[in-house]
Write a protein that holds these residues in place. Structure first.
Motif, PDB file in Angstrom:
ATOM      1  N   LEU A 102     -55.663   8.194  71.039  1.00 12.25           N
ATOM      2  CA  LEU A 102     -54.896   7.522  69.998  1.00 12.25           C
ATOM      3  C   LEU A 102     -55.675   7.493  68.690  1.00 12.25           C
ATOM      4  CD1 LEU A 102     -52.144   6.089  69.753  1.00 12.25           C
ATOM      5  CD2 LEU A 102     -53.350   3.923  70.096  1.00 12.25           C
ATOM      6  N   TYR A 142     -54.424   9.340  65.069  1.00  5.81           N
ATOM      7  CA  TYR A 142     -54.238   8.574  63.845  1.00  5.81           C
ATOM      8  C   TYR A 142     -55.297   8.913  62.802  1.00  5.81           C
ATOM      9  CZ  TYR A 142     -50.759   5.951  66.433  1.00  5.81           C
ATOM     10  OH  TYR A 142     -49.655   5.596  67.161  1.00  5.81           O
ATOM     11  N   SER A 202     -56.292   0.815  64.979  1.00  6.81           N
ATOM     12  CA  SER A 202     -56.218   1.825  66.036  1.00  6.81           C
ATOM     13  C   SER A 202     -57.118   3.009  65.751  1.00  6.81           C
ATOM     14  CB  SER A 202     -54.769   2.296  66.211  1.00  6.81           C
ATOM     15  OG  SER A 202     -54.356   3.087  65.107  1.00  6.81           O
ATOM     16  N   ALA A 209     -52.284  -2.749  62.247  1.00  5.29           N
ATOM     17  CA  ALA A 209     -52.439  -2.195  63.594  1.00  5.29           C
ATOM     18  C   ALA A 209     -52.827  -0.723  63.532  1.00  5.29           C
ATOM     19  CB  ALA A 209     -51.146  -2.381  64.388  1.00  5.29           C
ATOM     20  N   GLU A 210     -52.223   0.009  62.605  1.00  2.37           N
ATOM     21  CA  GLU A 210     -52.561   1.422  62.449  1.00  2.37           C
ATOM     22  C   GLU A 210     -54.024   1.592  62.044  1.00  2.37           C
ATOM     23  OE1 GLU A 210     -50.874   5.520  62.237  1.00  2.37           O
ATOM     24  OE2 GLU A 210     -50.197   3.626  63.086  1.00  2.37           O
ATOM     25  N   ARG A 217     -45.951   1.833  70.319  1.00  2.00           N
ATOM     26  CA  ARG A 217     -46.690   2.770  69.460  1.00  2.00           C
ATOM     27  C   ARG A 217     -48.165   2.843  69.832  1.00  2.00           C
ATOM     28  NH1 ARG A 217     -45.833   5.460  64.731  1.00  2.00           N
ATOM     29  NH2 ARG A 217     -47.666   5.902  63.464  1.00  2.00           N
ATOM     30  N   TYR A 218     -48.742   1.713  70.215  1.00  4.36           N
ATOM     31  CA  TYR A 218     -50.186   1.685  70.452  1.00  4.36           C
ATOM     32  C   TYR A 218     -50.540   1.540  71.931  1.00  4.36           C
ATOM     33  CZ  TYR A 218     -49.921   1.199  65.472  1.00  4.36           C
ATOM     34  OH  TYR A 218     -49.614   1.421  64.154  1.00  4.36           O
TER      35      TYR A 218
END
Length: 679
Positions: free
Chosen positions: A355, A359, A28, A24-25, A55-56
């Motif tokens: 976002l 990141y 993103s 997911a990170e 978080r997202y």
């Protein structure tokens, strides 16, 4: 069409949640909006889905297809096709709302074919996670190959295979697809003291005199049953163990607290059994030691207590951000994220969302790791940020301050900064070298060696000299110091880039749908036309450096020739200088803010402009205008302001707001590390 990644677990306890978080990170950073989905969800609250949702910023109300109970009932009734249809029906609308979706596969009946069927129905690529714990390199190689061929035989589209939780770092097996090996990180799967307390139904007698959340948030890496005398107990204590001992053993309670407080061995906490309350005098002595440990009480005996405790494992969730950072750090350290992005066919994004910007900072800082100094080493927010930065591998760190105080403070907060270098500017041998350097730099101001020794004992000057003399690549300060205290040493020692009339700053303004750059909102009160031009060029270069395409608006109360006055003339002259020096930069000025940002207003006031209505870099005519505007947008529009980011210095030094959050500090350190890469 959304990119669908189906995470499929082969074997139980593979650490699928940590890999789901890592995927997911990664997604993103590559797409503006991601979604997550579980085809079959347990009836109990799903902490992993809640973590990813928070978080997202995932707004979907339902992130699963059916519950385990519903799936089991339909399969028992022979309605497998209907089950698949219901899950696909729930999934499709979610896939249409997002640019990419992580699907967390189900382990229902260990049915590999069922998961592959769903992956194919979703049009997904599969990332397989294999449990590598407790096996040797040869067995790992075999496990990876078996996983690949099992999926290939079912016609899955395989993107990668990940061997997770291996006992050691070993070379990845050679497969037709990328294969990665992630070793076991004990802190990720270890339960916290608070989780053990909940499992045992324990009451908390004391959490020490410090932060109770920190005491209950400690990781439990081992269990030790204490029944022997004090010398024997001390020899058997292990780092981060949970001591389980009868409630009437006051001697062991005090001895364990002293061992932890003295630094002999760090403990996780203490459980007193048999429902016996500790001796009040011994408990008072324990608390006076202030070890920052939680003492729990349970009615059960030691055997039953440890049997219940060791059957539990931590689940990644939003309640423990420290474990989240540890999981991401492991994923990013051992997975080639660029290679995996290629395997997932993820292209570079056409636009940058807030976002993605945040990141991406972490990703870019990690790519070329730099060494940064944080002068305010005993400040809680700095220590919490350092814990995150070190776990994620964002930068190597030096913390300034008394080392014993830093270690004690970190221990009390249940933080791990052991990988950081700790320096006391007052006592460190570098002080003499730095004093001589500062005297030479400031001799024209009458600075003597004795005076220089006093000056460089100040953490801001000591940190700045570390950067100047190559002991660190950059510095971040200001959590407890004023802007002047942080920036003045940089102006005296590091100085500005040759040919630049002025150093300046920008804020990255993270709005809901875009990232803007504001300059200068923190340093120069009333720049002249030449300085304003330098600020504009520096701001445009900073924007480009961080992935924001620069289109520069030179702001004024007038657009074009609609107004007149000295302030308008200054902006017009500055705009002309920018065009003269940097013909490659799209720049417009004088221009009002509404014409710079709103296409409808721009069409009326400056039709045909390459900047009006789509500006990304906003250069304010003076500090009063800039500072008030960034704060107004921050508070009124809910924007996140990252900065101020200094530009124009020979080496990177950045200032924090004294109200900076831990997240602000992490972002600023990452920005400084990226600036240091360029330097």
């Amino acid at each position: 069409m959304a990119r669908i990644v189906y995470l499929l677990e082969l074997g139980p306890d593979s650490g699928k949640s940590a890999v789901a978080l890592g995927l997911a990170e990664l997604l993103s950073r590559k797409v503006p909006g991601i979604g997550v989905f579980r085809p079959v969800n347990p009836a109990t609250p799903d902490v992993l889905l809640e973590l990813l949702r928070q978080r997202y910023g995932i707004a979907d109300e339902q992130l699963h297809g059916v519950t385990y109970a519903e799936a089991a009932a339909m399969l028992a009734e022979g309605r497998a096709e209907e089950l698949v249809g219901r899950i696909v029906e729930q999934f499709r609308p979610l896939a249409h709302r997002h640019d990419a979706v992580v699907v967390i596969g189900t382990d229902i009946d260990d049915d590999l074919a069922f998961n592959v069927r769903l992956a194919n129905e979703f049009g997904a690529v599969v990332v397989a996670v294999v449990n590598g714990s407790g096996v040797g390199p040869h067995t790992l190689d075999s496990a990876a190959r078996q996983a690949y061929h099992a999926l290939a035989d079912l016609d899955a589209t395989i993107a990668a295979v990940i061997l997770n939780r291996t006992p050691e770092v070993v070379p990845a097996p050679e497969l037709p697809v990328p294969c990665y090996v992630i070793p076991e990180v004990p802190t990720i799967g270890a339960p916290t003291v608070g989780e053990v307390a909940a499992q045992l139904g324990a009451s908390v007698i004391t959490a020490g005199l410090g932060d109770p959340d920190a005491a209950l948030g400690r990781d439990v890496l081992d269990y030790v049953v204490g029944a022997a005398q004090v010398p024997a107990l001390l020899s058997h204590l292990t780092p981060e163990c949970l001591l389980i001992t009868p409630g009437d053993r006051a001697d062991l309670l005090v001895a364990a607290g002293a061992a932890h407080a003295s630094g002999l061995v760090p403990l996780a906490g203490i459980v007193l059994t048999l429902g016996i309350a500790p001796d009040p005098t011994a408990l008072a002595l324990f608390e006076r030691l202030n070890p920052g440990l939680a003492v729990l009480s349970v009615p059960t005996a030691s055997y039953d207590t440890i049997a219940t405790s060791t059957r539990m494992e931590h689940r990644l969730g939003p309640a423990n951000p420290r474990k989240v950072e540890a999981a991401l750090g492991a994923f990013e350290s051992y997975v080639d994220t660029d290679g995996l992005a290629g395997a997932l066919e993820l292209n570079e994004p056409a636009r940058v969302t807030p976002l993605m910007f945040e990141y991406d900072l972490i990703d870019r800082a990690r790519a070329q790791r730099r060494h940064l100094v944080l002068p305010e080493g005993t400040e809680e927010r700095i220590l919490r940020a350092a814990d995150i930065l070190l776990r994620r591998g964002v930068a190597d760190l030096t913390l300034l301050g008394d080392p014993d105080t830093i270690r004690t403070r970190a221990r009390d907060l249940a933080l791990d900064v052991s990988a950081a270098r700790l320096i006391d500017p007052v006592r460190d041998p570098l002080r003499e070298e730095f004093a001589a350097t500062y005297r030479d730099l400031r001799a024209h101001k009458g600075v003597t060696l004795d005076l220089a020794r006093d000056v460089v004992a100040d953490v801001s000057y000591f940190g700045t000299l570390m950067v100047q003399l190559g002991h660190a690549d950059g510095m971040v300060s200001g959590a407890t110091h004023t802007t002047a205290a942080t920036i003045r040493p940089a102006f005296e020692i590091i100085k500005t880039v040759p040919g630049l009339s002025v150093a300046s700053s920008v804020f990255f303004m993270l709005l809901p749908d875009r990232v803007l750059v504001y300059g200068d909102c923190a340093v120069n009160p009333d720049p002249d036309a030449e300085q304003l031009a330098d600020i504009a060029i520096s701001s445009a270069d900073t924007a480009a450096r961080f992935g924001v395409t620069p289109r520069v608006a030179m702001l004024s109360y007038s657009t074009g020739t609609s107004g007149s006055g000295a302030d308008v003339t200054k902006v017009a002259q500055a705009t002309a200088l920018v065009r003269e020096r940097r013909s490659d930069l799209p720049v417009e000025g004088p221009i009002q803010y509404d014409a710079a940002i709103d296409p409808a207003v721009a069409a009326t006031k400056l039709p045909g402009s390459a900047v009006a209505g789509q500006a990304t870099v906003f250069v304010f005519p003076d500090l009063n205008t800039g500072n008030n505007t960034y704060k107004a947008v921050q508070r009124s529009a809910g924007a996140v302001a990252v900065g101020p980011v200094m530009q124009g210095l020979n080496k990177p030094v950045n200032d924090l707001s004294r109200g900076a959050t831990v997240k602000d500090i992490v972002n600023t350190v990452a920005i400084t590390a990226i600036q240091a890469q360029k330097a």
